[in-house]
Scaffold this motif. Structure first.
Motif, PDB file in Angstrom:
ATOM      1  N   GLY A   1      -7.725  18.123  12.951  1.00 18.74           N
ATOM      2  CA  GLY A   1      -9.172  17.953  12.913  1.00 18.74           C
ATOM      3  C   GLY A   1      -9.706  17.303  14.171  1.00 18.74           C
ATOM      4  O   GLY A   1     -10.912  17.239  14.387  1.00 18.74           O
TER       5      GLY A   1
ATOM      6  N   ALA B   1      -9.998  26.343  13.677  1.00 20.25           N
ATOM      7  CA  ALA B   1     -11.109  26.005  12.793  1.00 20.25           C
ATOM      8  C   ALA B   1     -11.379  27.137  11.810  1.00 20.25           C
ATOM      9  O   ALA B   1     -11.642  26.900  10.618  1.00 20.25           O
ATOM     10  CB  ALA B   1     -12.358  25.699  13.607  1.00 20.25           C
TER      11      ALA B   1
ATOM     12  N   LEU C   1     -12.547  24.845   8.722  1.00 19.43           N
ATOM     13  CA  LEU C   1     -12.965  23.474   9.009  1.00 19.43           C
ATOM     14  C   LEU C   1     -14.486  23.386   9.038  1.00 19.43           C
ATOM     15  O   LEU C   1     -15.154  24.201   9.677  1.00 19.43           O
ATOM     16  CB  LEU C   1     -12.407  23.016  10.355  1.00 19.43           C
ATOM     17  CG  LEU C   1     -10.884  22.974  10.511  1.00 19.43           C
ATOM     18  CD1 LEU C   1     -10.520  22.442  11.900  1.00 19.43           C
ATOM     19  CD2 LEU C   1     -10.242  22.111   9.431  1.00 19.43           C
TER      20      LEU C   1
ATOM     21  N   LEU D   1     -15.096  19.146  13.151  1.00 16.23           N
ATOM     22  CA  LEU D   1     -13.949  18.832  13.986  1.00 16.23           C
ATOM     23  C   LEU D   1     -14.400  17.877  15.081  1.00 16.23           C
ATOM     24  O   LEU D   1     -15.580  17.831  15.452  1.00 16.23           O
ATOM     25  CB  LEU D   1     -13.296  20.090  14.548  1.00 16.23           C
ATOM     26  CG  LEU D   1     -14.058  20.976  15.537  1.00 16.23           C
ATOM     27  CD1 LEU D   1     -13.964  20.461  16.976  1.00 16.23           C
ATOM     28  CD2 LEU D   1     -13.518  22.397  15.475  1.00 16.23           C
TER      29      LEU D   1
ATOM     30  N   CYS E   1     -19.277  25.229  11.057  1.00 20.67           N
ATOM     31  CA  CYS E   1     -18.364  24.199  11.575  1.00 20.67           C
ATOM     32  C   CYS E   1     -19.104  23.376  12.619  1.00 20.67           C
ATOM     33  O   CYS E   1     -19.587  23.913  13.622  1.00 20.67           O
ATOM     34  CB  CYS E   1     -17.123  24.837  12.184  1.00 20.67           C
ATOM     35  SG  CYS E   1     -15.962  23.636  12.887  1.00 20.67           S
TER      36      CYS E   1
END
Length: 477
Positions: free
Chosen positions: A24, A74, A79, A82, A114
């Protein structure tokens, strides 16, 4: 051949298999050199020499590929957030415009939904009004590395001609605070127990940081930090023995008179000043993380807790490495043998050394696993456990210092959350008798003593705790 492809660090001791945890936090070395020559720098003055054979700056092709690999990771793991850390060396040597362009490239390529949180970690000497404005305009927050808020605290931070960096660094920090406070991420400071903790803390507050990161110097059993003895963690006659469940991190270890705790003492003094201020003067990540872990909340720091590591480094030549702190142990300690041109970042999650750092208590020394502070301490920072010839399956060289700090914070937390008879300090109209308000902590109900057995679960319940955690990257800065 890509540097590190044949110099990977030795595999750690086997640990139970578990699903890899996606990264991450992506630390990208946009520039691999520094305009300072800090005399204690573990990166350029330590045992690792890999930086010598790498290009000074990341080429456009490396940054382009890095952005694609981050976006790919990602997308693969869906994700939602990040952390992108622009690092060095001194990243501003690459130019603020180039940093902004790279951050924009990553944002363009990550999947919709994201969010990319971008930070640059700098020594502040190259900060100008124009550069700060460029970074702020492109949503890049600025973290500063300093040893304190006075010239006397920064005497080891000099340039390559031996000249002090403080005048330029102080000017940069003040420009940031005055002109773009919204882009000010905070200050990273390495603890020096020879300094006065109150003076250092007060001087840092004068620079108006929204947050402080207080870091222990990178040392280990083979190269102990200043002020700690070079003891042998495998010798039962020495203060800490990792084979003894009652030894390292054990109930009586912090009381041993032959193991000094200068770092724990220093940090405890700063904690008392911060905790007793009556208002939050600034966030101190180490303290907030320790409180969160004591309350049974998740942690998000490499220095405490058992959460799996989620940070990966991309070097200026495209090499994929583990975090820089490992370079304080031995040459090539951070190497993986991977690079962004031939490997995905998912390949890095399966690297044995990364897997070991994602395995929680399974990779710790026996004494650490038996310690009542296990879920808070987590064995300490991985790099601080190293001993030549024995790897990283040892307690932290700061074991006693960590115990000193954690027990001190736990005691203060227990004191603040223990019901006391008498009038309520927060509200004279409080009907509770005795008052059950927790001073300085909202909505916390004591369940049992703060320090219980490792398997007993969280010591306190947080009904409405407002402690905030988040990633950060340490580095030479």
């Amino acid at each position: 051949m890509v540097r590190g492809a044949s110099a990977a660090a030795p595999d750690p001791a086997p640990v139970p298999a578990h699903p890899p945890v996606p990264f991450g936090q992506f630390i990208v070395k946009v520039h691999g050199r520094c305009n300072l020559a800090c005399r204690y720098c573990y990166l350029y003055e330590g045992p690792d020499r890999t930086w010598r054979d790498r290009p000074a700056a990341a080429a456009p092709a490396v940054l382009d590929r890095a952005a694609s690999r981050i976006a790919e990771h990602a997308a693969t793991h869906a994700l939602r957030d990040l952390s992108l850390v622009l690092h060095g060396g001194e990243p501003l040597l690459a130019g603020a415009g180039r940093l902004a362009a790279f951050a924009g490239l990553v944002r363009e390529r990550v999947p919709p939904g994201c969010t990319v949180h971008t930070t640059v970690q700098t020594n502040a000497t190259l900060l100008t009004e124009d550069r700060i404005a460029t970074l702020a305009r492109h949503g890049i927050r600025v973290g500063i590395s300093l040893d304190g808020g006075l010239a006397a605290h920064n005497t080891l931070r000099v340039d390559h001609a031996g000249r002090p960096s403080w005048p330029a660094a102080a000017r940069g920090a003040r420009l940031l605070a005055e002109h773009h406070p919204e882009a000010y991420a905070g200050i990273l400071t390495v603890v020096d127990p020879r300094t006065d903790p109150d003076e250092v803390y007060a001087s840092l507050l004068a620079l108006r940081p929204p947050a402080l990161d207080l870091l222990l110097p990178h040392g280990n059993w083979s190269a102990p930090p200043p002020g700690l003895p070079a003891t042998d963690p495998t010798d039962p006659t020495d203060p800490i023995d990792p084979t003894d469940p009652g030894g390292p991190g054990g109930p009586g270890d912090s009381d041993r008179p032959d193991r000094p705790t200068p770092y724990g003492d220093w940090l405890s003094a700063v904690f008392d000043r911060w905790w007793s201020a009556g208002r939050r003067e600034t966030r101190i990540r180490l303290f907030e993380e320790c409180l969160a872990l004591l309350l049974g909340l998740p942690g998000a720091t490499e220095s405490l807790g058992l959460d799996p590591v989620n940070a990966i480094v991309i070097e200026t030549d495209g090499t994929i490495e583990q975090v820089d702190s490992l370079k304080s142990a031995y040459d090539t300690a951070a190497a993986t043998g991977l690079d962004i041109f031939r490997h995905t970042l998912d390949d890095a999650t399966r690297h044995p050394a990364v897997a070991a750092r994602q395995s929680g208590a399974a990779s710790l020394a026996a004494g650490c696993r038996a310690c009542p502070l296990l879920t808070v301490c987590g064995g300490g920072h991985y790099a601080h456990r190293y001993r030549a010839g024995h790897g990283f399956t040892n307690p932290s060289v700061y074991c006693a210092d960590l115990q000193r700090l954690i027990r001190h914070i736990a005691a203060r937390l227990t004191e603040a959350t223990t019901p006391r008879p008498g009038a309520c300090r927060q509200s004279p109209a409080c009907p509770a008798t005795p008052c059950t308000h927790a001073r300085g902590v909202v909505g916390i109900t004591p369940l049992r003593p703060v320090l219980g057995s490792p398997s007993a679960g969280p010591a306190l319940r947080a009904d409405d705790a407002t402690l905030t955690t988040g990633p950060s990257a340490g580095g030479p800065g």
